[in-house]
Motif scaffolding. Structure first.
Motif, mmCIF file in Angstrom:
data_model
loop_
_atom_site.group_PDB
_atom_site.id
_atom_site.type_symbol
_atom_site.label_atom_id
_atom_site.label_comp_id
_atom_site.label_asym_id
_atom_site.label_seq_id
_atom_site.Cartn_x
_atom_site.Cartn_y
_atom_site.Cartn_z
ATOM 1 N N TRP A 176 0.842 -1.195 0.000
ATOM 2 C CA TRP A 176 0.000 0.000 0.000
ATOM 3 C C TRP A 176 0.878 1.247 0.000
ATOM 4 O O TRP A 176 1.948 1.266 0.597
ATOM 5 N N TRP A 177 0.410 2.277 -0.691
ATOM 6 C CA TRP A 177 1.164 3.513 -0.873
ATOM 7 C C TRP A 177 0.338 4.694 -0.376
ATOM 8 O O TRP A 177 -0.892 4.640 -0.311
ATOM 9 N N LEU A 178 1.053 5.777 -0.071
ATOM 10 C CA LEU A 178 0.429 7.039 0.318
ATOM 11 C C LEU A 178 0.927 8.140 -0.617
ATOM 12 O O LEU A 178 2.128 8.257 -0.868
ATOM 13 N N ARG A 179 0.001 8.935 -1.098
ATOM 14 C CA ARG A 179 0.338 10.034 -1.997
ATOM 15 C C ARG A 179 -0.026 11.348 -1.318
ATOM 16 O O ARG A 179 -1.108 11.497 -0.756
ATOM 17 N N ARG A 180 0.882 12.309 -1.362
ATOM 18 C CA ARG A 180 0.629 13.609 -0.752
ATOM 19 C C ARG A 180 1.143 14.712 -1.667
ATOM 20 O O ARG A 180 1.927 14.463 -2.582
ATOM 21 N N ALA A 189 4.664 10.186 -3.857
ATOM 22 C CA ALA A 189 4.094 8.914 -3.410
ATOM 23 C C ALA A 189 5.169 8.123 -2.685
ATOM 24 O O ALA A 189 6.337 8.108 -3.084
ATOM 25 N N MET A 190 4.768 7.448 -1.612
ATOM 26 C CA MET A 190 5.708 6.722 -0.774
ATOM 27 C C MET A 190 5.029 5.480 -0.226
ATOM 28 O O MET A 190 3.853 5.506 0.152
ATOM 29 N N ALA A 191 5.764 4.359 -0.213
ATOM 30 C CA ALA A 191 5.221 3.120 0.323
ATOM 31 C C ALA A 191 4.934 3.276 1.814
ATOM 32 O O ALA A 191 5.695 3.915 2.539
ATOM 33 N N ALA A 192 3.840 2.679 2.265
ATOM 34 C CA ALA A 192 3.457 2.769 3.676
ATOM 35 C C ALA A 192 4.214 1.729 4.490
ATOM 36 O O ALA A 192 4.283 0.557 4.113
ATOM 37 N N ASN A 193 4.789 2.172 5.588
ATOM 38 C CA ASN A 193 5.420 1.257 6.529
ATOM 39 C C ASN A 193 4.373 0.249 7.025
ATOM 40 O O ASN A 193 3.210 0.598 7.199
ATOM 41 N N GLN A 279 16.137 12.487 2.091
ATOM 42 C CA GLN A 279 15.834 13.729 1.379
ATOM 43 C C GLN A 279 14.698 13.524 0.387
ATOM 44 O O GLN A 279 13.788 14.355 0.274
ATOM 45 N N GLN A 280 14.739 12.412 -0.342
ATOM 46 C CA GLN A 280 13.676 12.124 -1.300
ATOM 47 C C GLN A 280 12.344 11.880 -0.613
ATOM 48 O O GLN A 280 11.306 12.379 -1.052
ATOM 49 N N MET A 281 12.358 11.144 0.482
ATOM 50 C CA MET A 281 11.115 10.839 1.183
ATOM 51 C C MET A 281 10.502 12.079 1.815
ATOM 52 O O MET A 281 9.277 12.208 1.904
ATOM 53 N N ALA A 282 11.356 12.982 2.285
ATOM 54 C CA ALA A 282 10.866 14.220 2.896
ATOM 55 C C ALA A 282 10.551 15.298 1.869
ATOM 56 O O ALA A 282 10.038 16.364 2.229
ATOM 57 N N VAL A 283 10.867 15.045 0.604
ATOM 58 C CA VAL A 283 10.640 15.986 -0.500
ATOM 59 C C VAL A 283 11.363 17.302 -0.222
ATOM 60 O O VAL A 283 10.788 18.388 -0.291
ATOM 61 N N HIS A 284 12.641 17.195 0.135
ATOM 62 C CA HIS A 284 13.481 18.365 0.343
ATOM 63 C C HIS A 284 14.276 18.663 -0.916
ATOM 64 O O HIS A 284 14.781 17.737 -1.567
ATOM 65 N N ALA A 285 14.406 19.933 -1.252
ATOM 66 C CA ALA A 285 15.182 20.309 -2.419
ATOM 67 C C ALA A 285 16.680 20.155 -2.172
ATOM 68 O O ALA A 285 17.444 19.905 -3.099
ATOM 69 N N ARG A 286 17.115 20.303 -0.921
ATOM 70 C CA ARG A 286 18.538 20.229 -0.585
ATOM 71 C C ARG A 286 18.746 19.248 0.558
ATOM 72 O O ARG A 286 17.933 19.152 1.478
#
Length: 322
Positions: A176-180, A189-193, A279-286
């Motif tokens: 299952w995935w979560l999209r925000r 989108a990120m897989a749910a723990n 960084q990718q999971m938190a959607v940070h630019a840097r």
């Protein structure tokens, strides 16, 4: 007089702006340009910072075109406000031909170096105790547990999480995935723990909202009934819940919504996760932004403090043999 009235939807993105700037000159044209600016940026903090400098200028008898670099510098030095936001405001006004030049373009802001975040973070034991201490015999408790776990396990901003709909929790195969939707309309989108998945499944089943795909995932509670409404929770409502749950479980650390993001990123890195993946999971630019949430060094510092001694430990006297 400057009146700024901002109303936001539950996903944190501004939907309605009623911004009336009554200025000494160019009032109608400036009003339209500012509405366009905030509609594009859609951030409440930008509008507040811009209204503050305009109010400050009016208090000193300065019309909009009369604001000069020295005035911007004095405002920044006295109040320590957001220089970047003011530059953006005047850049937009220059493009709209409201002012001839940007008075904030050459102003230097105060030196500001940040190596670690200021957000208080619960310890590992406190986080476990809080999640375990939320009563799950009622629907509101199931919702709150799922909400806190979502902040923890997907490193989400509270505004992005509240903007999620039921359809944003979806399966791909057996996972299952979560999209925000994060800042700047970035969809992620990120897989749910597995733990988070269990909490969400229990909440959705108890609420009976699996078929309401276009409705908010996390909904506000109806007063006195223990049931949920069809409206999404507000950020203020989530904050009040985040404050209430630790008090009920006896936690000492004063935490907020953002504290769970720090706890999640720190736990991920401490368990061997890579900074670039965080960084990718938190959607940070840097990556430097992600490092602000890494609090592993705090545990090391606490251990090292215990090694500070002013006096050496005395050895027990040795007795000589016969």
């Amino acid at each position: 007089m400057i009146i700024v009235d901002l109303r936001f939807s539950h996903d944190g993105v501004s939907k309605i702006f009623i911004i009336s700037f009554i200025l000494n000159s160019h009032s109608a044209k400036a009003n339209n340009s500012c509405i366009d600016l905030f509609t594009v940026t859609t951030r409440a903090a930008y509008a507040c910072a811009c209204s503050q400098i305009l109010a400050w200028g009016e208090g000193h008898g300065l019309a909009l075109p009369a604001i000069q670099p020295v005035h911007v510098a004095a405002w920044v030095e006295k109040l320590g406000q957001q220089l970047t936001t003011v530059r953006m405001l005047f850049d937009w006004l220059v493009v709209g031909q409201i002012v001839p030049s940007n008075p904030a373009a050459n102003v230097r802001g105060p030196s500001h170096v940040v190596n670690t975040g200021k957000t208080a973070m619960p310890t590992r034991d406190e986080a476990k105790a809080l999640l375990a201490g939320i009563p799950t015999d009622a629907l509101i408790g199931l919702r709150d547990r799922a909400l806190v776990a979502t902040l923890l396990y997907i490193f989400s901003h509270v505004s992005a999480m509240l903007g999620m709909r039921v359809e944003d929790y979806y399966p791909v195969g057996k996972q299952w995935w979560l999209r925000r939707r994060e800042k700047g309309a970035k969809e992620h989108a990120m897989a749910a723990n597995p733990v988070l998945q269990g909490y969400l499944d229990a909440y959705i089943e108890a609420a009976g909202i699996a078929g309401e795909r276009k409705c908010p995932l996390f909904r506000s509670g109806a007063k006195g009934s223990g049931q949920l409404t069809n409206k999404a929770m507000s950020r203020a409502g989530v904050y009040r819940m985040i404050q209430r749950r630790p008090e009920a479980t006896g936690l000492d650390t004063r935490i907020g919504c953002h504290s769970w993001r720090a706890r999640g990123i720190t736990a991920y890195l401490k368990n061997g996760g890579l900074l670039e993946h965080a960084q990718q999971m938190a959607v940070h630019a840097r990556a430097s932004t992600t490092k602000l949430y890494d609090r592993r060094c705090e545990a090391v510092s606490a251990e090292e403090v215990g090694k500070i001694w002013l006096h050496r430990k005395c050895r027990e006297p040795q007795t000589k043999g016969p």
